[in-house]
Design a protein around this motif. Structure first.
Motif, PDB file in Angstrom:
ATOM      1  N   TRP A 101      -1.036   4.316   4.563  1.00 18.01           N
ATOM      2  CA  TRP A 101      -2.069   5.220   4.471  1.00 18.01           C
ATOM      3  C   TRP A 101      -1.859   6.595   3.957  1.00 18.01           C
ATOM      4  CZ3 TRP A 101      -0.474   9.562   6.580  1.00 18.01           C
ATOM      5  CH2 TRP A 101       0.652   9.646   7.614  1.00 18.01           C
ATOM      6  N   VAL A 102      -2.875   7.209   3.733  1.00 14.80           N
ATOM      7  CA  VAL A 102      -3.050   8.473   2.995  1.00 14.80           C
ATOM      8  C   VAL A 102      -4.023   9.247   3.730  1.00 14.80           C
ATOM      9  CG1 VAL A 102      -4.296   7.655   0.952  1.00 14.80           C
ATOM     10  CG2 VAL A 102      -2.907   9.712   0.800  1.00 14.80           C
ATOM     11  N   LYS A 103      -3.826  10.570   3.870  1.00 18.13           N
ATOM     12  CA  LYS A 103      -5.088  11.322   4.311  1.00 18.13           C
ATOM     13  C   LYS A 103      -5.878  11.761   3.264  1.00 18.13           C
ATOM     14  CE  LYS A 103      -2.224  13.686   7.860  1.00 18.13           C
ATOM     15  NZ  LYS A 103      -1.324  15.192   8.575  1.00 18.13           N
ATOM     16  N   ASP A 104      -7.325  12.127   3.594  1.00 18.32           N
ATOM     17  CA  ASP A 104      -8.382  12.337   2.752  1.00 18.32           C
ATOM     18  C   ASP A 104      -7.805  13.634   2.055  1.00 18.32           C
ATOM     19  OD1 ASP A 104      -9.597  10.130   3.396  1.00 18.32           O
ATOM     20  OD2 ASP A 104     -10.851  11.203   4.892  1.00 18.32           O
ATOM     21  N   GLY A 105      -7.994  13.925   0.773  1.00 17.42           N
ATOM     22  CA  GLY A 105      -7.613  15.055  -0.159  1.00 17.42           C
ATOM     23  C   GLY A 105      -6.285  15.122  -0.354  1.00 17.42           C
ATOM     24  N   SER A 106      -5.431  14.107  -0.074  1.00 17.46           N
ATOM     25  CA  SER A 106      -4.078  14.205  -0.584  1.00 17.46           C
ATOM     26  C   SER A 106      -3.609  12.999  -1.553  1.00 17.46           C
ATOM     27  CB  SER A 106      -3.137  13.743   0.585  1.00 17.46           C
ATOM     28  OG  SER A 106      -3.474  14.794   1.683  1.00 17.46           O
ATOM     29  N   GLN A 107      -4.458  12.621  -2.338  1.00 13.89           N
ATOM     30  CA  GLN A 107      -4.413  11.520  -3.064  1.00 13.89           C
ATOM     31  C   GLN A 107      -3.903  12.095  -4.609  1.00 13.89           C
ATOM     32  OE1 GLN A 107      -7.050  11.739  -1.561  1.00 13.89           O
ATOM     33  NE2 GLN A 107      -7.734   9.641  -0.330  1.00 13.89           N
ATOM     34  N   SER A 108      -2.561  12.739  -4.686  1.00 13.05           N
ATOM     35  CA  SER A 108      -2.346  13.284  -5.658  1.00 13.05           C
ATOM     36  C   SER A 108      -1.475  12.349  -6.541  1.00 13.05           C
ATOM     37  CB  SER A 108      -1.582  14.684  -5.893  1.00 13.05           C
ATOM     38  OG  SER A 108      -0.350  14.450  -4.989  1.00 13.05           O
ATOM     39  N   SER A 109      -1.226  12.602  -7.966  1.00 17.58           N
ATOM     40  CA  SER A 109      -0.409  11.579  -8.687  1.00 17.58           C
ATOM     41  C   SER A 109       0.976  11.800  -8.431  1.00 17.58           C
ATOM     42  CB  SER A 109      -0.497  12.018 -10.192  1.00 17.58           C
ATOM     43  OG  SER A 109      -0.312  13.306 -10.384  1.00 17.58           O
ATOM     44  N   GLU A 110       1.363  13.062  -7.899  1.00 19.09           N
ATOM     45  CA  GLU A 110       2.745  13.528  -7.500  1.00 19.09           C
ATOM     46  C   GLU A 110       3.203  12.692  -6.224  1.00 19.09           C
ATOM     47  OE1 GLU A 110       1.245  16.368 -10.188  1.00 19.09           O
ATOM     48  OE2 GLU A 110       0.476  15.705  -8.128  1.00 19.09           O
ATOM     49  N   LEU A 111       2.059  12.719  -5.206  1.00 17.26           N
ATOM     50  CA  LEU A 111       2.390  11.925  -4.000  1.00 17.26           C
ATOM     51  C   LEU A 111       2.393  10.378  -4.130  1.00 17.26           C
ATOM     52  CD1 LEU A 111       2.883  12.249  -0.923  1.00 17.26           C
ATOM     53  CD2 LEU A 111       0.294  12.131  -0.741  1.00 17.26           C
ATOM     54  N   LEU A 112       1.613   9.902  -5.108  1.00 21.07           N
ATOM     55  CA  LEU A 112       1.706   8.582  -5.179  1.00 21.07           C
ATOM     56  C   LEU A 112       3.056   8.013  -5.936  1.00 21.07           C
ATOM     57  CD1 LEU A 112       0.176   5.718  -5.115  1.00 21.07           C
ATOM     58  CD2 LEU A 112      -0.788   6.401  -7.291  1.00 21.07           C
ATOM     59  N   SER A 113       3.557   9.093  -6.918  1.00 17.16           N
ATOM     60  CA  SER A 113       5.021   8.745  -7.258  1.00 17.16           C
ATOM     61  C   SER A 113       5.983   8.616  -6.530  1.00 17.16           C
ATOM     62  CB  SER A 113       4.964   9.798  -8.403  1.00 17.16           C
ATOM     63  OG  SER A 113       6.362   9.653  -8.890  1.00 17.16           O
ATOM     64  N   HIS A 114       5.843   9.480  -5.340  1.00 12.34           N
ATOM     65  CA  HIS A 114       6.931   9.571  -4.145  1.00 12.34           C
ATOM     66  C   HIS A 114       6.622   8.306  -3.595  1.00 12.34           C
ATOM     67  CE1 HIS A 114       9.458  11.027  -1.152  1.00 12.34           C
ATOM     68  NE2 HIS A 114       8.515  10.475  -0.080  1.00 12.34           N
ATOM     69  N   GLU A 115       5.381   7.789  -3.119  1.00 17.16           N
ATOM     70  CA  GLU A 115       5.238   6.543  -2.444  1.00 17.16           C
ATOM     71  C   GLU A 115       5.866   5.282  -3.141  1.00 17.16           C
ATOM     72  OE1 GLU A 115       4.727   6.867   0.907  1.00 17.16           O
ATOM     73  OE2 GLU A 115       4.540   8.868   0.716  1.00 17.16           O
ATOM     74  N   GLN A 116       5.580   5.400  -4.700  1.00 19.32           N
ATOM     75  CA  GLN A 116       6.249   4.264  -5.236  1.00 19.32           C
ATOM     76  C   GLN A 116       7.715   4.267  -5.196  1.00 19.32           C
ATOM     77  OE1 GLN A 116       4.153   2.187  -7.320  1.00 19.32           O
ATOM     78  NE2 GLN A 116       6.295   1.121  -7.274  1.00 19.32           N
ATOM     79  N   GLY A 117       8.295   5.291  -5.032  1.00 19.77           N
ATOM     80  CA  GLY A 117       9.686   5.392  -4.985  1.00 19.77           C
ATOM     81  C   GLY A 117      10.229   4.540  -3.674  1.00 19.77           C
ATOM     82  N   HIS A 118       9.249   4.590  -2.618  1.00 18.48           N
ATOM     83  CA  HIS A 118       9.552   3.690  -1.298  1.00 18.48           C
ATOM     84  C   HIS A 118       9.583   2.305  -1.812  1.00 18.48           C
ATOM     85  CE1 HIS A 118      10.239   6.868   1.765  1.00 18.48           C
ATOM     86  NE2 HIS A 118       9.116   7.608   1.243  1.00 18.48           N
ATOM     87  N   ALA A 119       8.415   1.904  -2.502  1.00 17.76           N
ATOM     88  CA  ALA A 119       8.267   0.588  -2.826  1.00 17.76           C
ATOM     89  C   ALA A 119       9.438   0.113  -3.859  1.00 17.76           C
ATOM     90  CB  ALA A 119       6.969   0.161  -3.351  1.00 17.76           C
ATOM     91  N   ASP A 120       9.960   0.910  -4.729  1.00 14.56           N
ATOM     92  CA  ASP A 120      11.153   0.635  -5.627  1.00 14.56           C
ATOM     93  C   ASP A 120      12.302   0.522  -4.886  1.00 14.56           C
ATOM     94  OD1 ASP A 120       9.218   0.967  -7.580  1.00 14.56           O
ATOM     95  OD2 ASP A 120       9.943   2.814  -8.169  1.00 14.56           O
ATOM     96  N   ILE A 121      12.562   1.038  -3.878  1.00 13.91           N
ATOM     97  CA  ILE A 121      13.578   1.037  -2.881  1.00 13.91           C
ATOM     98  C   ILE A 121      13.678  -0.315  -2.411  1.00 13.91           C
ATOM     99  CG2 ILE A 121      15.105   2.006  -1.056  1.00 13.91           C
ATOM    100  CD1 ILE A 121      14.398   4.779  -1.906  1.00 13.91           C
ATOM    101  N   LEU A 122      12.491  -0.721  -1.811  1.00 12.76           N
ATOM    102  CA  LEU A 122      12.293  -2.104  -1.271  1.00 12.76           C
ATOM    103  C   LEU A 122      12.735  -3.038  -2.114  1.00 12.76           C
ATOM    104  CD1 LEU A 122      11.379  -3.682   1.317  1.00 12.76           C
ATOM    105  CD2 LEU A 122       9.095  -3.599   0.058  1.00 12.76           C
TER     106      LEU A 122
END
Length: 212
Positions: A101-122
């Motif tokens: 999930w993501v909060k409205d108004g928080s969809q920045s490229s920087e935050l998406l890059s961080h979340e991608q890191g979680h998927a990469d660790i998986l």
């Protein structure tokens, strides 16, 4: 954001023919909420389809699952000696869109890059798990106490002795990632982790020079 964790319990059944076969088998199509660990698909904000908790201080979260599936073994007697062989086991790991999930108004490229890191660790830990599990396939073992009724528990114990510590190390690495990067709010640490993960996935040169 610390990832959301969940797991399934697979039940096994035994089939008696000329030999015995035990299995955990899942042949269902990939549900639309799952992004398989080996799909090489980068996350997009439309993958975050869950509802943010009302009291969370974080802006986004990536839900995942790390487990195993398609566990198949056979057992047989040779000169009254009970033997079993694991013939199949596979990694089951994916990002779960409905738990992300993501909060409205928080969809920045920087935050998406961080979340991608979680998927990469998986992805990294799924590779580690797969290598360890696949090494079990094809190796004959004597049944405990020469008793075929004890094989299912023995197989489960063998697989879980590999799976559990890798799952725990995966959790620790996810927590370390969030701690170091302050959930993506520390840009220097985020860049360091991005490079660290990129180096892991960097393919080797096609024709490496081997010194003589």
């Amino acid at each position: 954001m610390t990832t959301v964790k969940h797991w399934y319990v697979y039940m096994a059944a035994a089939v008696t023919v000329a030999f015995l076969v035990g299995f955990f088998w899942d042949q269902t199509p990939i549900p639309p909420n799952q992004i398989p660990w080996n799909s090489n698909t980068s996350l997009e904000w439309n993958d975050f389809q869950g509802t943010p908790p009302q009291t969370t201080p974080y802006s986004a979260a990536t839900g995942y699952y790390l487990g195993y599936k398609d566990l198949v073994w056979r057992q047989y007697f040779v000169d009254d000696v009970c033997t079993f062989v694991i013939s199949s086991v596979d990694v089951d790991a994916y990002v779960d869109r409905t738990l992300s999930w993501v909060k409205d108004g928080s969809q920045s490229s920087e935050l998406l890059s961080h979340e991608q890191g979680h998927a990469d660790i998986l992805h990294v830990k799924a590779l580690v798990l797969g290598k360890a599990l696949w090494a079990l396939v094809g190796m004959p073992h004597q049944c405990p106490d020469n008793d075929p009724a004890k094989v299912q528990q023995e197989v489960e114990d063998m697989v879980n002795s590999i799976y559990n510590p890798i799952f725990d190390s995966h959790d620790r690495l996810q927590d370390e990632y969030d701690s170091d990067t302050d959930h993506g709010r520390n840009p220097d640490e985020q860049r360091r982790w991005n490079q660290r993960l990129s180096d892991i996935f960097m393919p080797p040169p096609p024709n490496p020079i081997i010194p003589l």
